[in-house]
Design a protein around this motif. Structure first.
Motif, PDB file in Angstrom:
ATOM      1  N   UNK A   1       6.138  -9.700  -5.993  1.00  0.00           N
ATOM      2  CA  UNK A   1       5.282  -9.246  -7.090  1.00  0.00           C
ATOM      3  C   UNK A   1       3.810  -9.595  -6.895  1.00  0.00           C
ATOM      4  N   UNK A   2       3.537 -10.799  -6.396  1.00  0.00           N
ATOM      5  CA  UNK A   2       2.141 -11.191  -6.199  1.00  0.00           C
ATOM      6  C   UNK A   2       1.473 -10.324  -5.139  1.00  0.00           C
ATOM      7  N   UNK A   3       2.175 -10.099  -4.042  1.00  0.00           N
ATOM      8  CA  UNK A   3       1.634  -9.227  -2.994  1.00  0.00           C
ATOM      9  C   UNK A   3       1.370  -7.832  -3.564  1.00  0.00           C
ATOM     10  N   UNK A   4       2.323  -7.337  -4.349  1.00  0.00           N
ATOM     11  CA  UNK A   4       2.178  -6.008  -4.959  1.00  0.00           C
ATOM     12  C   UNK A   4       0.958  -5.958  -5.872  1.00  0.00           C
ATOM     13  N   UNK A   5       0.749  -7.015  -6.652  1.00  0.00           N
ATOM     14  CA  UNK A   5      -0.387  -7.052  -7.576  1.00  0.00           C
ATOM     15  C   UNK A   5      -1.713  -7.074  -6.819  1.00  0.00           C
ATOM     16  N   UNK A   6      -1.785  -7.894  -5.781  1.00  0.00           N
ATOM     17  CA  UNK A   6      -3.022  -7.995  -5.005  1.00  0.00           C
ATOM     18  C   UNK A   6      -3.331  -6.661  -4.334  1.00  0.00           C
ATOM     19  N   UNK A   7      -2.318  -6.076  -3.712  1.00  0.00           N
ATOM     20  CA  UNK A   7      -2.508  -4.795  -3.020  1.00  0.00           C
ATOM     21  C   UNK A   7      -2.956  -3.719  -4.016  1.00  0.00           C
ATOM     22  N   UNK A   8      -2.400  -3.758  -5.222  1.00  0.00           N
ATOM     23  CA  UNK A   8      -2.766  -2.776  -6.242  1.00  0.00           C
ATOM     24  C   UNK A   8      -4.226  -2.838  -6.627  1.00  0.00           C
ATOM     25  N   UNK A   9      -4.861  -4.003  -6.468  1.00  0.00           N
ATOM     26  CA  UNK A   9      -6.270  -4.148  -6.823  1.00  0.00           C
ATOM     27  C   UNK A   9      -7.222  -3.977  -5.665  1.00  0.00           C
ATOM     28  N   UNK A  10      -6.696  -3.657  -4.491  1.00  0.00           N
ATOM     29  CA  UNK A  10      -7.548  -3.597  -3.300  1.00  0.00           C
ATOM     30  C   UNK A  10      -8.197  -2.236  -3.069  1.00  0.00           C
ATOM     31  N   UNK A  11      -7.700  -1.225  -3.749  1.00  0.00           N
ATOM     32  CA  UNK A  11      -8.252   0.109  -3.521  1.00  0.00           C
ATOM     33  C   UNK A  11      -7.880   0.619  -2.137  1.00  0.00           C
TER      34      UNK A  11
END
Length: 263
Positions: free
Chosen positions: A11-21
């Protein structure tokens, strides 16, 4: 464009990737079912070393208990670490531990995010070792700033901050749950009660930030002599809620210190 690899696709990886554009991103996870939640433009790697090979920045998004295994696999693979920066998001894992696990001194940024990152409202503390350039640190700092608030701290404070920002959402969830359940027990049967309590907590936090007043000042503002709030606060003071929270935070930091030694 910098290349990023995530070892661990939870989930954390998914959240970070989601904010990277838009970014060149590769993920690796033992559980390949995790890949289904990512868009088709996210690449996958067959192993940790292949993930490292294909990136400039490697985000270590595995649990602290799995760090030894992952770092050992990378080290033993012989993959070149030249020009690569590692980013840890795990509790209790020091920059020195990452270097030791990899068998050489490399740039390491240590981060401690929290779960509201999943909705773009996270709080992330960051520190770095001496091998990280200002330019690279700013890139990662800005990346976490895009999905919440980011703060730089000395690494010596990173275990302690877990109790204040990363584990702390659980304390707030617990308090919200207690208030909502007691409201129901006292006869408020509205299906909106949980939403009401959450709005109260959000508004109270915003009040602290926007008013510029301390929590103690705001408590005095809402506490009329011989009123309802005064009666409620008296119980909290007498029951020692401050001591309970203090002990919980100390226990959290103690566990982070234990994890640091276990790696």
């Amino acid at each position: 464009m910098e290349r990023f690899s995530f070892i661990g696709a939870g989930n954390m990886a998914y959240a970070i990737i989601g904010g990277m554009g838009k970014a060149d991103i590769t993920v690796y996870d033992k559980n390949t079912e995790q890949y289904k939640k990512f868009s088709e433009d996210i690449k996958t790697a067959p192993s940790p070393e292949k993930a490292v090979e294909s990136a400039d920045f490697i985000v270590l998004a595995v649990k602290p208990q799995n760090f030894k295994e992952v770092l050992s696999e990378i080290r033993e693979s012989g993959v070149s670490l030249e020009g690569k920066t590692f980013i840890s998001i795990a509790a209790g894992v020091s920059t020195a531990s990452v270097c030791e696990g990899l068998g050489r001194e490399v740039p390491v940024i240590r981060t401690m995010p929290n779960t509201p990152l999943l909705i773009g409202k996270g709080v992330t503390a960051l520190s770095r070792n001496s091998y990280v350039s200002d330019v690279d640190f700013k890139k990662i700092f800005d990346m976490f700033s895009s999905i919440g608030e980011a703060f730089e701290l000395p690494e010596s404070k990173m275990n302690a901050v877990i109790a204040a920002t990363s584990s702390a959402p659980a304390y707030i969830y617990y308090i919200i749950d207690c208030i909502a359940k007691e409201a129901v027990a006292e006869g408020i049967d509205s299906p909106e009660i949980l939403k009401m309590v959450c709005a109260m907590v959000k508004g109270s936090a915003d009040m602290i930030i926007s008013s510029g007043k301390t929590p103690s000042e705001l408590i005095r503002m809402v506490t009329s002599p011989n009123g309802t709030t005064e009666r409620a606060m008296k119980v909290l003071y007498e029951q020692g809620l401050d001591k309970t929270i203090s002990e919980a935070m100390k226990a959290c930091t103690e566990r982070a210190e234990e994890l640091s030694k276990e790696l």
